[in-house]
Design a protein around this motif. Structure first.
Motif, PDB file in Angstrom:
ATOM      1  N   VAL A  44       0.852  -1.184   0.000  1.00 47.65           N
ATOM      2  CA  VAL A  44       0.000   0.000   0.000  1.00 47.65           C
ATOM      3  C   VAL A  44       0.890   1.236   0.000  1.00 47.65           C
ATOM      4  O   VAL A  44       1.978   1.225   0.579  1.00 47.65           O
ATOM      5  CB  VAL A  44      -0.929   0.002   1.239  1.00 47.65           C
ATOM      6  N   ALA A  45       0.438   2.302  -0.650  1.00 50.95           N
ATOM      7  CA  ALA A  45       1.174   3.565  -0.659  1.00 50.95           C
ATOM      8  C   ALA A  45       0.315   4.687  -0.115  1.00 50.95           C
ATOM      9  O   ALA A  45      -0.871   4.781  -0.444  1.00 50.95           O
ATOM     10  CB  ALA A  45       1.642   3.914  -2.074  1.00 50.95           C
ATOM     11  N   THR A  46       0.917   5.545   0.709  1.00 50.75           N
ATOM     12  CA  THR A  46       0.193   6.713   1.211  1.00 50.75           C
ATOM     13  C   THR A  46       0.043   7.781   0.143  1.00 50.75           C
ATOM     14  O   THR A  46      -0.862   8.612   0.226  1.00 50.75           O
ATOM     15  CB  THR A  46       0.906   7.326   2.419  1.00 50.75           C
ATOM     16  N   HIS A  47       0.930   7.788  -0.853  1.00 51.52           N
ATOM     17  CA  HIS A  47       0.810   8.707  -1.980  1.00 51.52           C
ATOM     18  C   HIS A  47       1.756   8.259  -3.085  1.00 51.52           C
ATOM     19  O   HIS A  47       2.502   7.290  -2.910  1.00 51.52           O
ATOM     20  CB  HIS A  47       1.066  10.165  -1.568  1.00 51.52           C
ATOM     21  N   GLY A  48       1.724   8.968  -4.214  1.00 47.02           N
ATOM     22  CA  GLY A  48       2.375   8.461  -5.406  1.00 47.02           C
ATOM     23  C   GLY A  48       3.709   9.057  -5.779  1.00 47.02           C
ATOM     24  O   GLY A  48       4.175   8.838  -6.902  1.00 47.02           O
ATOM     25  N   HIS A  49       4.354   9.791  -4.892  1.00 43.95           N
ATOM     26  CA  HIS A  49       5.672  10.334  -5.228  1.00 43.95           C
ATOM     27  C   HIS A  49       6.697   9.212  -5.344  1.00 43.95           C
ATOM     28  O   HIS A  49       6.620   8.201  -4.640  1.00 43.95           O
ATOM     29  CB  HIS A  49       6.102  11.373  -4.189  1.00 43.95           C
ATOM     30  N   VAL A  50       7.670   9.419  -6.201  1.00 45.72           N
ATOM     31  CA  VAL A  50       8.593   8.353  -6.581  1.00 45.72           C
ATOM     32  C   VAL A  50       9.312   7.746  -5.386  1.00 45.72           C
ATOM     33  O   VAL A  50       9.550   6.534  -5.347  1.00 45.72           O
ATOM     34  CB  VAL A  50       9.598   8.864  -7.636  1.00 45.72           C
ATOM     35  N   ASP A  51       9.650   8.548  -4.388  1.00 47.73           N
ATOM     36  CA  ASP A  51      10.399   8.002  -3.254  1.00 47.73           C
ATOM     37  C   ASP A  51       9.553   7.091  -2.382  1.00 47.73           C
ATOM     38  O   ASP A  51      10.094   6.396  -1.513  1.00 47.73           O
ATOM     39  CB  ASP A  51      11.022   9.125  -2.411  1.00 47.73           C
ATOM     40  N   PRO A 110      -1.939  10.034 -11.664  1.00 47.74           N
ATOM     41  CA  PRO A 110      -0.964  10.649 -12.582  1.00 47.74           C
ATOM     42  C   PRO A 110       0.480  10.404 -12.173  1.00 47.74           C
ATOM     43  O   PRO A 110       1.355  10.237 -13.033  1.00 47.74           O
ATOM     44  CB  PRO A 110      -1.322  12.139 -12.519  1.00 47.74           C
ATOM     45  N   PHE A 111       0.754  10.361 -10.870  1.00 49.27           N
ATOM     46  CA  PHE A 111       2.119  10.096 -10.415  1.00 49.27           C
ATOM     47  C   PHE A 111       2.514   8.650 -10.706  1.00 49.27           C
ATOM     48  O   PHE A 111       3.665   8.365 -11.058  1.00 49.27           O
ATOM     49  CB  PHE A 111       2.252  10.378  -8.917  1.00 49.27           C
ATOM     50  N   VAL A 112       1.564   7.737 -10.541  1.00 46.89           N
ATOM     51  CA  VAL A 112       1.847   6.331 -10.823  1.00 46.89           C
ATOM     52  C   VAL A 112       2.174   6.152 -12.299  1.00 46.89           C
ATOM     53  O   VAL A 112       3.147   5.475 -12.659  1.00 46.89           O
ATOM     54  CB  VAL A 112       0.658   5.440 -10.412  1.00 46.89           C
ATOM     55  N   ARG A 113       1.389   6.780 -13.172  1.00 43.72           N
ATOM     56  CA  ARG A 113       1.628   6.641 -14.610  1.00 43.72           C
ATOM     57  C   ARG A 113       2.956   7.272 -15.024  1.00 43.72           C
ATOM     58  O   ARG A 113       3.633   6.779 -15.929  1.00 43.72           O
ATOM     59  CB  ARG A 113       0.474   7.279 -15.389  1.00 43.72           C
ATOM     60  N   SER A 151       9.365   8.134 -15.833  1.00 45.32           N
ATOM     61  CA  SER A 151      10.084   9.375 -16.161  1.00 45.32           C
ATOM     62  C   SER A 151      10.534  10.097 -14.902  1.00 45.32           C
ATOM     63  O   SER A 151      11.630  10.664 -14.858  1.00 45.32           O
ATOM     64  CB  SER A 151       9.202  10.294 -17.013  1.00 45.32           C
ATOM     65  N   GLN A 152       9.708  10.082 -13.857  1.00 48.33           N
ATOM     66  CA  GLN A 152      10.121  10.689 -12.598  1.00 48.33           C
ATOM     67  C   GLN A 152      11.352   9.992 -12.041  1.00 48.33           C
ATOM     68  O   GLN A 152      12.299  10.637 -11.581  1.00 48.33           O
ATOM     69  CB  GLN A 152       8.994  10.590 -11.565  1.00 48.33           C
ATOM     70  N   ALA A 153      11.332   8.676 -12.072  1.00 50.82           N
ATOM     71  CA  ALA A 153      12.439   7.899 -11.514  1.00 50.82           C
ATOM     72  C   ALA A 153      13.730   8.171 -12.263  1.00 50.82           C
ATOM     73  O   ALA A 153      14.799   8.348 -11.654  1.00 50.82           O
ATOM     74  CB  ALA A 153      12.091   6.411 -11.559  1.00 50.82           C
ATOM     75  N   ALA A 154      13.647   8.215 -13.589  1.00 47.91           N
ATOM     76  CA  ALA A 154      14.850   8.464 -14.384  1.00 47.91           C
ATOM     77  C   ALA A 154      15.414   9.842 -14.103  1.00 47.91           C
ATOM     78  O   ALA A 154      16.637  10.027 -14.001  1.00 47.91           O
ATOM     79  CB  ALA A 154      14.525   8.309 -15.871  1.00 47.91           C
ATOM     80  N   GLY A 155      14.537  10.837 -13.955  1.00 43.78           N
ATOM     81  CA  GLY A 155      14.997  12.198 -13.727  1.00 43.78           C
ATOM     82  C   GLY A 155      15.597  12.421 -12.364  1.00 43.78           C
ATOM     83  O   GLY A 155      16.372  13.367 -12.153  1.00 43.78           O
ATOM     84  N   LEU A 156      15.257  11.555 -11.394  1.00 43.73           N
ATOM     85  CA  LEU A 156      15.746  11.724 -10.023  1.00 43.73           C
ATOM     86  C   LEU A 156      16.792  10.694  -9.637  1.00 43.73           C
ATOM     87  O   LEU A 156      17.148  10.572  -8.466  1.00 43.73           O
ATOM     88  CB  LEU A 156      14.570  11.667  -9.045  1.00 43.73           C
ATOM     89  N   GLY A 157      17.297   9.957 -10.614  1.00 41.92           N
ATOM     90  CA  GLY A 157      18.385   9.041 -10.340  1.00 41.92           C
ATOM     91  C   GLY A 157      17.992   7.698  -9.767  1.00 41.92           C
ATOM     92  O   GLY A 157      18.838   6.988  -9.211  1.00 41.92           O
ATOM     93  N   PHE A 158      16.720   7.293  -9.908  1.00 42.63           N
ATOM     94  CA  PHE A 158      16.288   5.995  -9.390  1.00 42.63           C
ATOM     95  C   PHE A 158      16.523   4.869 -10.389  1.00 42.63           C
ATOM     96  O   PHE A 158      16.317   3.704 -10.072  1.00 42.63           O
ATOM     97  CB  PHE A 158      14.802   6.043  -9.030  1.00 42.63           C
ATOM     98  N   GLY A 159      16.920   5.223 -11.615  1.00 40.05           N
ATOM     99  CA  GLY A 159      17.135   4.203 -12.620  1.00 40.05           C
ATOM    100  C   GLY A 159      15.856   3.822 -13.331  1.00 40.05           C
ATOM    101  O   GLY A 159      14.835   4.508 -13.264  1.00 40.05           O
ATOM    102  N   LEU A 160      15.903   2.664 -14.006  1.00 41.76           N
ATOM    103  CA  LEU A 160      14.764   2.187 -14.791  1.00 41.76           C
ATOM    104  C   LEU A 160      13.752   1.524 -13.865  1.00 41.76           C
ATOM    105  O   LEU A 160      14.025   0.483 -13.268  1.00 41.76           O
ATOM    106  CB  LEU A 160      15.224   1.192 -15.857  1.00 41.76           C
ATOM    107  N   ILE A 161      12.581   2.137 -13.732  1.00 41.81           N
ATOM    108  CA  ILE A 161      11.527   1.625 -12.865  1.00 41.81           C
ATOM    109  C   ILE A 161      10.210   1.643 -13.637  1.00 41.81           C
ATOM    110  O   ILE A 161       9.897   2.621 -14.320  1.00 41.81           O
ATOM    111  CB  ILE A 161      11.407   2.475 -11.582  1.00 41.81           C
ATOM    112  N   ARG A 162       9.452   0.583 -13.499  1.00 41.12           N
ATOM    113  CA  ARG A 162       8.151   0.497 -14.163  1.00 41.12           C
ATOM    114  C   ARG A 162       7.048   0.945 -13.218  1.00 41.12           C
ATOM    115  O   ARG A 162       7.173   0.864 -11.999  1.00 41.12           O
ATOM    116  CB  ARG A 162       7.893  -0.947 -14.602  1.00 41.12           C
ATOM    117  N   SER A 163       5.940   1.368 -13.808  1.00 42.10           N
ATOM    118  CA  SER A 163       4.770   1.731 -13.015  1.00 42.10           C
ATOM    119  C   SER A 163       4.094   0.477 -12.508  1.00 42.10           C
ATOM    120  O   SER A 163       3.887  -0.479 -13.263  1.00 42.10           O
ATOM    121  CB  SER A 163       3.770   2.533 -13.853  1.00 42.10           C
ATOM    122  N   PRO A 164       3.714   0.446 -11.233  1.00 42.57           N
ATOM    123  CA  PRO A 164       2.988  -0.716 -10.715  1.00 42.57           C
ATOM    124  C   PRO A 164       1.551  -0.727 -11.203  1.00 42.57           C
ATOM    125  O   PRO A 164       0.975   0.310 -11.534  1.00 42.57           O
ATOM    126  CB  PRO A 164       3.051  -0.501  -9.197  1.00 42.57           C
TER     127      PRO A 164
END
Length: 218
Positions: free
Chosen positions: A54-61, A85-88, A92-105
């Motif tokens: 479960v997530a409290t919100h959709g920010h990448v971190d 919108p954050f999930v979708r 791109s958010q992850a790549a821009g913030l240095g998290f690498g290649l991450i897919r949307s759940p």
């Protein structure tokens, strides 16, 4: 007994929580921010079994590890629809913030205000607390007097409102009208930093407490 364990993960030192029922061994991961090997290790000791994410919100971190974790464990992922919108946009958010290649759940079903989230014999009520993001929620284990606040409320601070979808007025109302009335004795566990009690924040929080100047925000 409600078991609460913590892993501080990622470049933003985000708190990922494992919440479990010691009697049944059923567990939930809340806010999977990455470093999933460390998160999965939280099930020991006790041979706990993760049944949901479960997530409290959709920010990448807070959801960077969600897709991998739910896929590997074959468990559902839930989040409020206001943060779709954050999930979708997660890759791109992850790549821009240095998290690498991450897919949307994949979201199994959206969290809705008033929903019940079960962890074994323990129940949490979903409290919609917009302000930090449109879909921010808190999880309220009333019988255990425990609240998970995500990035809505911190010890001595509040969630920032200068990101897309943030709203200062909504954040104030969420905290003062929905969280403070839960009771001064409630222990809360936030998305970053140490936890505290609702009573201390109601009295002394410099942004939303009793003596806070109106309109003061981070």
């Amino acid at each position: 007994m409600l078991v609460v364990r913590q892993a501080v993960v990622g470049p933003f030192a985000e708190n990922t929580w494992l919440v479990a029922d010691s009697a049944t061994g059923e567990a939930m991961v809340l806010d999977p921010g990455g470093e999933n090997a460390r998160v999965r290790a939280l099930v020991e000791p006790g041979d706990l079994r993760i049944g949901s994410v479960v997530a409290t919100h959709g920010h990448v971190d807070h959801i960077a590890g969600a897709e991998e974790l739910t896929r590997e464990l074959e468990v559902p992922f839930r989040i409020h629809a206001g943060d779709d919108p954050f999930v979708r946009a997660l890759p791109s958010q992850a790549a821009g913030l240095g998290f690498g290649l991450i897919r949307s759940p994949t979201v199994a079903s959206p969290l809705v205000d008033g929903d019940t989230v079960r962890v074994g014999g323990h129940e949490a009520r979903v409290i919609h607390t917009p302000g930090h993001s449109p879909g921010s929620v808190c999880l309220w284990f009333s019988a255990d007097r425990v609240l998970f606040t995500g990035d809505t409320l911190f010890r001595g601070s509040v969630g920032r409102t200068d990101l897309p979808g943030g709203d200062p007025g909504s954040l104030v109302r969420s905290i003062r009208e929905r969280l403070f009335p839960l009771g001064d004795d409630v222990r809360f566990f936030p998305g970053h930093g140490p936890g505290g009690t609702i009573g201390d924040e109601r009295r002394m929080n410099p942004y939303v407490g009793e003596d806070a100047p109106r309109g003061r925000f981070m």
